[in-house]
Scaffold this active site. Structure first.
Site, PDB file in Angstrom:
ATOM      1  N   SER A  55       0.863  -1.311   0.084  1.00  0.00           N
ATOM      2  CA  SER A  55      -0.118   0.160  -0.078  1.00  0.00           C
ATOM      3  C   SER A  55       0.945   1.355   0.203  1.00  0.00           C
ATOM      4  O   SER A  55       1.707   1.487  -0.979  1.00  0.00           O
ATOM      5  CB  SER A  55      -0.885  -0.112   0.940  1.00  0.00           C
ATOM      6  OG  SER A  55      -1.884   0.827   1.195  1.00  0.00           O
TER       7      SER A  55
ATOM      8  N   ASP B 202     -10.430  -3.581  -4.030  1.00  0.00           N
ATOM      9  CA  ASP B 202      -9.541  -2.593  -3.379  1.00  0.00           C
ATOM     10  C   ASP B 202      -9.416  -1.357  -4.178  1.00  0.00           C
ATOM     11  O   ASP B 202      -9.159  -1.586  -5.727  1.00  0.00           O
ATOM     12  CB  ASP B 202      -7.990  -3.162  -3.636  1.00  0.00           C
ATOM     13  CG  ASP B 202      -6.943  -2.598  -2.894  1.00  0.00           C
ATOM     14  OD1 ASP B 202      -7.395  -1.345  -2.758  1.00  0.00           O
ATOM     15  OD2 ASP B 202      -6.068  -2.891  -2.720  1.00  0.00           O
TER      16      ASP B 202
ATOM     17  N   HIS C   7      -7.926  -5.288  -0.128  1.00  0.00           N
ATOM     18  CA  HIS C   7      -6.816  -4.485   0.395  1.00  0.00           C
ATOM     19  C   HIS C   7      -6.402  -5.360   1.817  1.00  0.00           C
ATOM     20  O   HIS C   7      -7.372  -5.498   2.442  1.00  0.00           O
ATOM     21  CB  HIS C   7      -7.114  -3.090   0.541  1.00  0.00           C
ATOM     22  CG  HIS C   7      -5.973  -2.240   0.896  1.00  0.00           C
ATOM     23  ND1 HIS C   7      -5.141  -1.985  -0.321  1.00  0.00           N
ATOM     24  CD2 HIS C   7      -5.201  -1.360   1.679  1.00  0.00           C
ATOM     25  CE1 HIS C   7      -4.013  -1.151   0.006  1.00  0.00           C
ATOM     26  NE2 HIS C   7      -4.148  -1.064   1.340  1.00  0.00           N
TER      27      HIS C   7
END
Length: 349
Positions: free
Chosen positions: A193, A288, A318
């Site tokens: 991320s 996501d 995610h």
């Protein structure tokens, strides 16, 4: 009669809008049963959407990693063999102060290849303790030393403090990893991320500075763009544990002004200097908001001649990557990442 026709038209319009909204909402895929079990556990831990919380509350509430550990405990899944990976906490000195870091050391004789890893959390929440599962799995599967480096968090430290810290951690690793029985000629960068964005930027900065390049990039659902109208943002606007409003919350805390998200360190997909980067593994998740930009960045690297292994996993969200103990697709993703790391390390022996 005119009133009745207008009423019918208005009613018809309302039905059409409702129908369009239902279709748009239906575009979000359903999590597979294992992913759903983690999401249910997260809800059971009373975790709330980040955008509804203050920063202190967001930092202290249960994380997706906590939910995965809850499922692991409830299913009585052993913590081995990952739990056997030795660790050592260190501090990385930088101009902005020392950065906490944790070194994960595999069994065997070195010198070992090295992975410099950056955790996720939107540059606002989470730390090296939250993101413990991934470094353990990489150390075990890639038979590498993993240096999990923290960085200054926003809003206390605004962009680009996190990118400066990531570069400082990389230069320190290159210069000092031999003291940890690591091989400075075989260093890969990795991140999830926000950390995936940092890892990508380290490779880009190394190239720009014409200094020691990492030999591979592992980018797991990286922040790679500034467009919140991509297909995956539209499909997953209300996804858990990360939705569009949560990303807007991060932006509000990280940047001094929204204009800064156009910076090339954030808008990686807008760059035209990707040629010559090291090989990359890019992993994305179907449910996501960041899926589209991660895939677009992978495609742009490929177009620039970079060797890229892009893998998308259906039915997961995610944060799934660190859940290999309880989600089979996460285990597959970790295995694929480790295989690519081993291959990259072997080329430099």
């Amino acid at each position: 009669m005119l009133v009745s026709l207008n009423t019918l038209r208005i009613a018809g319009l309302a039905i059409a809008i409702a129908s369009t909204s239902a279709v748009a909402h239906a575009q979000q895929a359903q999590p597979d049963p294992q992913m759903q079990a983690v999401l249910d556990a997260l809800k059971g831990l009373d975790a709330k959407p980040l955008h509804t919380l203050s920063v202190p509350d967001a930092r202290t509430q249960a994380s997706a990693a906590d939910a995965a550990r809850t499922v692991q405990r409830d299913k009585r899944i052993s913590a081995l063999p990952e739990a056997k990976v030795a660790t050592k906490d260190i501090a990385i000195p930088t101009a902005g102060g020392s950065l906490p870091a944790r070194v994960y050391i595999p069994e065997g004789d070195g010198p070992f290849p090295v992975v410099l890893y950056f955790h996720g959390g939107g540059w606002v929440v989470a730390d090296i303790n939250t993101y413990d599962a991934t470094p353990r799995a990489l150390a075990l599967g890639a038979k590498a030393i993993v240096v999990s480096a923290d960085y200054h968090h926003a809003p206390e430290s605004k962009f680009p403090a996190q990118h400066d810290d990531a570069w400082a951690a990389y230069t320190w690793t290159v210069e000092n990893v031999h003291t940890l029985n690591g091989d400075a000629n075989r260093i890969a960068v990795a991140g999830e991320s926000a950390g995936g964005n940092l890892a990508a930027n380290v490779a880009l900065m190394a190239k720009a500075k014409k200094t020691t390049m990492p030999i591979h990039q592992l980018l797991v659902y990286p922040i790679a763009g500034n467009d919140m109208t991509t297909p995956s943002y539209q499909e997953n606007a209300n996804a858990s544990p990360l939705g569009k409003a949560d990303m807007e919350w991060f932006v509000g805390h990280v940047f001094k002004s929204k204009d800064q998200i156009s910076d090339p360190r954030i808008n990686l997909v807008g760059r035209d200097d990707l040629g010559g980067l090291p090989s990359a593994t890019v992993i994305t998740a179907q449910i996501d908001p960041l899926r589209s930009e991660g895939q677009a960045y992978a495609d742009k690297m490929k177009a620039a001649g970079v060797s890229v292994n892009l893998i998308n996993y259906e039915g997961v969200t995610h944060e799934f990557f660190g859940m290999a103990k309880v989600i089979d697709k996460a285990k597959d993703a970790v295995d694929a990442a480790n295989a690519d790391l081993v291959k990259a390390f072997a080329k430099r022996k």
